[in-house]
Design an enzyme around this catalytic site. Structure first.
Site, PDB file in Angstrom:
ATOM      1  N   HIS A   8      -1.549  -2.139  10.902  1.00  0.00           N
ATOM      2  CA  HIS A   8      -1.750  -1.341  12.112  1.00  0.00           C
ATOM      3  C   HIS A   8      -2.254  -2.242  13.227  1.00  0.00           C
ATOM      4  O   HIS A   8      -3.206  -3.009  13.036  1.00  0.00           O
ATOM      5  CB  HIS A   8      -2.806  -0.251  11.899  1.00  0.00           C
TER       6      HIS A   8
ATOM      7  N   ASP B 172       2.022   6.232   5.503  1.00  0.00           N
ATOM      8  CA  ASP B 172       2.328   5.603   6.789  1.00  0.00           C
ATOM      9  C   ASP B 172       2.940   4.213   6.581  1.00  0.00           C
ATOM     10  O   ASP B 172       3.443   3.614   7.534  1.00  0.00           O
ATOM     11  CB  ASP B 172       1.096   5.537   7.713  1.00  0.00           C
TER      12      ASP B 172
ATOM     13  N   HIS C 291      -7.999   0.294   0.821  1.00  0.00           N
ATOM     14  CA  HIS C 291      -8.922   1.383   0.554  1.00  0.00           C
ATOM     15  C   HIS C 291      -8.336   2.424  -0.401  1.00  0.00           C
ATOM     16  O   HIS C 291      -8.877   3.525  -0.518  1.00  0.00           O
ATOM     17  CB  HIS C 291      -9.317   2.041   1.883  1.00  0.00           C
TER      18      HIS C 291
ATOM     19  N   ASP D  31      -3.983  -2.542   5.215  1.00  0.00           N
ATOM     20  CA  ASP D  31      -4.848  -1.781   6.121  1.00  0.00           C
ATOM     21  C   ASP D  31      -6.118  -2.526   6.526  1.00  0.00           C
ATOM     22  O   ASP D  31      -6.878  -2.033   7.370  1.00  0.00           O
ATOM     23  CB  ASP D  31      -5.194  -0.424   5.495  1.00  0.00           C
TER      24      ASP D  31
ATOM     25  N   HIS E 160       0.850  -1.190   0.000  1.00  0.00           N
ATOM     26  CA  HIS E 160       0.000   0.000   0.000  1.00  0.00           C
ATOM     27  C   HIS E 160       0.886   1.240   0.000  1.00  0.00           C
ATOM     28  O   HIS E 160       1.822   1.337   0.779  1.00  0.00           O
ATOM     29  CB  HIS E 160      -0.874  -0.062   1.258  1.00  0.00           C
TER      30      HIS E 160
ATOM     31  N   TYR F 295     -11.918   1.383  13.512  1.00  0.00           N
ATOM     32  CA  TYR F 295     -11.095   1.441  12.313  1.00  0.00           C
ATOM     33  C   TYR F 295     -11.951   1.178  11.067  1.00  0.00           C
ATOM     34  O   TYR F 295     -11.881   1.898  10.073  1.00  0.00           O
ATOM     35  CB  TYR F 295      -9.980   0.388  12.425  1.00  0.00           C
TER      36      TYR F 295
END
Lengths: 400, 51
Positions: free
Chosen positions: A226, A82, A146, A165, A78, A193
């Site tokens: 995450h 981040d 996403h 994610d 991704h 989330y």
């Protein structure tokens, strides 16, 4: 934190961002983590990186296991910063010519983000590469989950899904795995989330879960980018995503409002008592100026009823409420009924404007809403109670 | 007629075409090649619906 071996020769080398409290508009009271994974073997693989300012810590975690130069391939699931922010320094340490695997859209995005001359290897869904030591990586494109570039990487023989994610949570503790944490707390973070990041893509997620189910992938571990990794029972989070992606609602109502001189607040209180009397099990009154929009969205996600109250300020809806409505609109919650209410001084446009906003989001509006001038009197509060009662009954499919 | 991508929300406007995909202005959605994809998210043609 130091790296952790999560399976034989598979390490979590990411970092904890203990102090972040706002993740572009999402409140993160427990911080977050940027997970990255290192697989050691005949071919050494790094999956994802971290936010740029944490790259030195990632490198030091990698060095605790091997010299970064010994990494043979890097995978970018991704492009969001981040997870990719550390790529320039990582690729410099690993070797600029080393293959960097990503999806087709990922290649486009990486080129736009970094303008580096990397050795990008585009992979498509179901494509496999052998990394020796009896291990295979398989890639699964998850477009628009996403971002257009999103993909999963699956370590086949070990049954480990590196899910970017998806299935994540903004949570940073010393814990690594689901079995080290209280499950209801973990699911709360996962739900928040989902509500704030993944909700608009629910139809795609439902499709993806079905497709992954049909592929018959064994999933011993689900490792998001995450938060906590799912190893005890990844079925818990898969089942939760199944429910959330179908936008299943509870016998629950959320009453969000802003108030100027407490009149709209009085209306909200009476509506709440009506909802409770109708038998709605979870009623959540929320003053929008005292709660964060991302927490409000978490409550709204599984509610059947959304009541929205605003006074009229200079012929408009209160700005703090518009903030929440704009945010909610983008997240596209489905399958809800809604009604508007509000007190006003002179002309009172807010209820009409709220109705238009709610209809625009696709909510069903069985009532025209309720507006009351100045301070509600006893019989007017009875009307509010009645509105709450009727909406509560409708939510449960009962006679009004 | 304009078509909107169900995945990312990008809109195909025949008047503008898609310069990135080599589609000239004035090309109707129906005349796009079968292997044409959304320039934003890569969705296939069948994931578009009339706007």
């Amino acid at each position: 934190m130091r790296p952790v071996e999560i399976a034989p020769n598979v390490f979590e080398v990411g970092v904890r961002d203990w102090n972040i409290r706002d993740f572009h508009g999402y409140s993160t009271p427990a911080g977050t983590t940027y997970n990255a994974f290192l697989i050691r073997g005949e071919t050494n693989v790094l999956i994802d990186t971290v936010k740029a300012e944490f790259t030195e810590e990632l490198l030091s975690n990698i060095r605790a296991i091997m010299d970064p130069k010994d990494i043979d391939i890097v995978v970018s699931n991704h492009t969001e910063m981040d997870h990719s922010g550390g790529l320039p320094r990582i690729m410099a340490a690993v070797g600029q010519d080393k293959p960097l695997y990503c999806s087709k859209m990922g290649a486009k995005n990486l080129a736009r983000h970094f303008r580096e001359n990397w050795n990008l290897k585009e992979v498509s869904s179901s494509e496999e590469i052998s990394i020796g030591s009896g291990r295979t990586l398989m890639f699964i494109e998850t477009r628009m989950l996403h971002w257009p570039d999103s993909m999963f990487t699956y370590l086949k023989e070990d049954g480990i899904l590196f899910s970017s994610d998806a299935f994540g949570q903004h949570y940073a503790g010393s814990e690594i795995f689901d079995d080290q944490m209280d499950m209801s707390e973990l699911l709360f973070h996962a739900k928040k989330y989902y509500a704030n990041i993944l909700l608009p893509f629910s139809a795609l997620i439902a499709k993806l879960l079905k497709a992954v189910g049909e592929m018959g992938l064994k999933l011993n571990m689900v490792c998001p980018d995450h938060g906590i990794l799912w190893r005890k029972d990844p079925g818990v989070i898969l089942d939760a995503y199944d429910r959330w992606s179908r936008q299943e609602t509870q016998n629950k109502a959320v009453v969000i409002y802003d108030t100027m001189w407490h009149s709209t607040e009085m209306m909200a209180d009476a509506i709440v008592s009506g909802l409770v009397e109708a038998g709605v099990e979870q009623v959540r009154p929320i003053s929008v100026r005292r709660s964060h929009r991302s927490d409000i969205m978490t409550e709204i996600m599984d509610a059947k009823v959304v009541m929205v109250g605003s006074p009229t300020l200079n012929n408009q809806i209160f700005p703090a409420l518009m903030d929440v409505l704009t945010y909610m609109k983008g997240l596209k919650p489905q399958g809800k009924i809604a009604a508007a209410f509000g007190s006003y001084g002179w002309s009172g446009e807010a209820v009409k404007l709220l109705n238009a906003e709610l209809a625009g989001m696709g909510f069903e509006l069985p009532e025209e809403g309720l507006r009351i001038q100045y301070v509600p009197e006893r019989d007017q509060l009875t009307l509010c109670h009645g509105l709450g009662m009727r909406m509560g009954l409708r939510a449960q499919g009962r006679e009004v | 007629m304009k078509y909107v991508c169900e995945l990312c929300g990008w809109e195909y406007d025949p008047a503008e075409g898609d310069s990135e995909g080599g589609i000239a202005p004035g090309t109707a959605f129906a005349d796009l090649p079968d292997d044409w994809t959304c320039p934003v998210c890569g969705a296939e043609k069948d994931q578009f619906s009339p706007a």
